[in-house]
Structures are given as structure tokens and as C-alpha cells.
Design a protein around this motif. Structure first.
Motif, mmCIF file in Angstrom:
data_model
loop_
_atom_site.group_PDB
_atom_site.id
_atom_site.type_symbol
_atom_site.label_atom_id
_atom_site.label_comp_id
_atom_site.label_asym_id
_atom_site.label_seq_id
_atom_site.Cartn_x
_atom_site.Cartn_y
_atom_site.Cartn_z
ATOM 1 N N ASN A 35 0.821 -1.205 0.000
ATOM 2 C CA ASN A 35 0.000 0.000 0.000
ATOM 3 C C ASN A 35 0.858 1.258 0.000
ATOM 4 O OD1 ASN A 35 -2.832 -1.224 1.013
ATOM 5 N ND2 ASN A 35 -1.170 -2.168 2.165
ATOM 6 N N VAL A 37 0.285 5.013 1.625
ATOM 7 C CA VAL A 37 -0.540 5.835 2.498
ATOM 8 C C VAL A 37 0.172 7.170 2.662
ATOM 9 C CG1 VAL A 37 -1.533 3.886 3.733
ATOM 10 C CG2 VAL A 37 0.575 4.884 4.549
ATOM 11 N N GLU A 46 -3.924 8.774 5.688
ATOM 12 C CA GLU A 46 -4.913 8.543 4.639
ATOM 13 C C GLU A 46 -4.408 7.452 3.713
ATOM 14 O OE1 GLU A 46 -5.411 11.811 1.973
ATOM 15 O OE2 GLU A 46 -7.136 10.935 0.942
ATOM 16 N N TRP A 47 -5.178 6.393 3.563
ATOM 17 C CA TRP A 47 -4.836 5.357 2.605
ATOM 18 C C TRP A 47 -4.964 5.920 1.197
ATOM 19 C CZ3 TRP A 47 -8.292 3.204 -1.001
ATOM 20 C CH2 TRP A 47 -7.781 2.141 -1.759
ATOM 21 N N SER A 50 -3.600 0.538 -3.120
ATOM 22 C CA SER A 50 -3.120 -0.810 -2.809
ATOM 23 C C SER A 50 -2.895 -1.586 -4.087
ATOM 24 C CB SER A 50 -4.144 -1.570 -1.967
ATOM 25 O OG SER A 50 -4.342 -0.990 -0.715
ATOM 26 N N ARG A 101 -5.259 -2.045 4.210
ATOM 27 C CA ARG A 101 -5.435 -0.602 4.077
ATOM 28 C C ARG A 101 -5.234 0.156 5.377
ATOM 29 N NH1 ARG A 101 -10.681 0.893 0.435
ATOM 30 N NH2 ARG A 101 -10.310 -0.453 -1.353
ATOM 31 N N THR A 102 -5.476 -0.499 6.480
ATOM 32 C CA THR A 102 -5.481 0.223 7.749
ATOM 33 C C THR A 102 -4.245 -0.081 8.573
ATOM 34 O OG1 THR A 102 -6.694 -1.555 8.833
ATOM 35 C CG2 THR A 102 -7.997 0.195 7.793
ATOM 36 N N PRO A 103 -3.844 0.865 9.441
ATOM 37 C CA PRO A 103 -2.644 0.655 10.258
ATOM 38 C C PRO A 103 -2.675 -0.642 11.064
ATOM 39 C CG PRO A 103 -3.325 2.938 10.380
ATOM 40 C CD PRO A 103 -4.402 2.220 9.622
ATOM 41 N N ALA A 104 -3.849 -1.059 11.494
ATOM 42 C CA ALA A 104 -3.939 -2.283 12.287
ATOM 43 C C ALA A 104 -3.519 -3.520 11.503
ATOM 44 C CB ALA A 104 -5.367 -2.454 12.801
ATOM 45 N N THR A 105 -3.567 -3.421 10.175
ATOM 46 C CA THR A 105 -3.223 -4.577 9.330
ATOM 47 C C THR A 105 -1.796 -4.530 8.814
ATOM 48 O OG1 THR A 105 -3.934 -3.527 7.274
ATOM 49 C CG2 THR A 105 -5.624 -4.680 8.542
ATOM 50 N N TRP A 106 -1.086 -3.472 9.103
ATOM 51 C CA TRP A 106 0.283 -3.353 8.578
ATOM 52 C C TRP A 106 1.250 -4.188 9.397
ATOM 53 C CZ3 TRP A 106 0.353 2.707 8.547
ATOM 54 C CH2 TRP A 106 -0.569 3.152 7.587
ATOM 55 N N ARG A 109 6.198 -0.858 7.779
ATOM 56 C CA ARG A 109 5.983 0.446 7.175
ATOM 57 C C ARG A 109 7.316 1.158 7.047
ATOM 58 N NH1 ARG A 109 3.456 5.579 10.158
ATOM 59 N NH2 ARG A 109 5.671 6.042 10.275
#
Length: 119
Positions: A35, A37, A46-47, A50, A101-106, A109
Motif C-alpha cells: 500500500n 498511504v 490517509e490510505w 493498494s 489498508r489500515t494501520p492495524a493490518t500493517w 511500514r
């Protein structure tokens, strides 16, 4: 340790273009969705876009669709973001992230590369 290193940011005038790159290392790049972001001052993360593992499935935020193109070269472990028709609202720090897409899934980074769109 997994590494993601972005480059390609800079200062560009409205209407201009930039191409961002993100090189991944110390993991199997081809196994992961990737992704882009961005961190926009006053707006948080902000995403942006992807791409699936094969580089075929691509998704974009409404704000960049039609102007930005995500791609990847798995032979080079590199993720790209071609940004055209840039506006001041595109200014921010751009990160590549491994996962959803979300920080919880990264799961990883990068440190980011700054984009400034200004006349």
C-alpha cells in the motif's frame, strides 16, 4: 529485520508529476499486498492505494483515482506510485506499508518520503 525504504519525494508545482519508489528487503516481497498511504498535516493517515501480490488488482482512494497509478516490480522488490496532476492537497509524507489498508493490518511500514505541492 524487514525494511521498506521510500524515495522520490520532493517539491513540485501544481499540475506536476512525481514518481515514488519503495524498496523492500529482508522479506519475500512477492508474498505481500502493498500500500501507499500518506500523512497529511491536520488530517492524519490517509490510505492512497493498494496493489495485490501479482500487481494486477489495484485500488485507489477516490481523491487520487485517475491521477495516481500504483505498480510493482517483483523482480526488483520495488513498489511505485506515479502521481500526476498533483494539487496542494496531495502534499504530505508518503509511506509504503505491507499489509492491508489500515494501520492495524500493517506488518511493516517505511519511514516515508515528503511530497510538497506548491507554486
Amino acid at each position: 529485520e524487514v525494511e521498506l525504504v521510500e524515495s522520490g519525494g520532493g517539491l513540485v508545482k501544481p499540475g506536476g508529476s512525481l514518481r515514488l519508489s519503495c524498496v523492500g528487503s529482508k522479506f519475500t516481497f512477492t508474498n505481500h499486498h502493498m500500500n501507499w498511504v500518506r500523512q497529511v498535516p491536520g488530517k492524519g493517515l490517509e490510505w492512497v492505494s493498494s496493489v495485490g501480490v501479482a500487481g494486477i488488482i489495484k485500488e485507489y482512494a477516490a481523491s487520487v483515482k485517475g491521477r495516481f497509478t500504483i505498480s510493482r516490480d517483483n523482480t526488483k522488490n520495488t513498489l511505485y506510485l506515479q502521481m500526476n496532476r498533483l494539487t496542494p492537497e496531495d502534499s504530505g509524507i508518503y509511506f509504503c506499508a505491507r499489509g492491508g489498508r489500515t494501520p492495524a493490518t500493517w506488518s511493516a511500514r517505511g519511514q516515508g518520503t515528503q511530497v510538497i505541492v506548491s507554486s
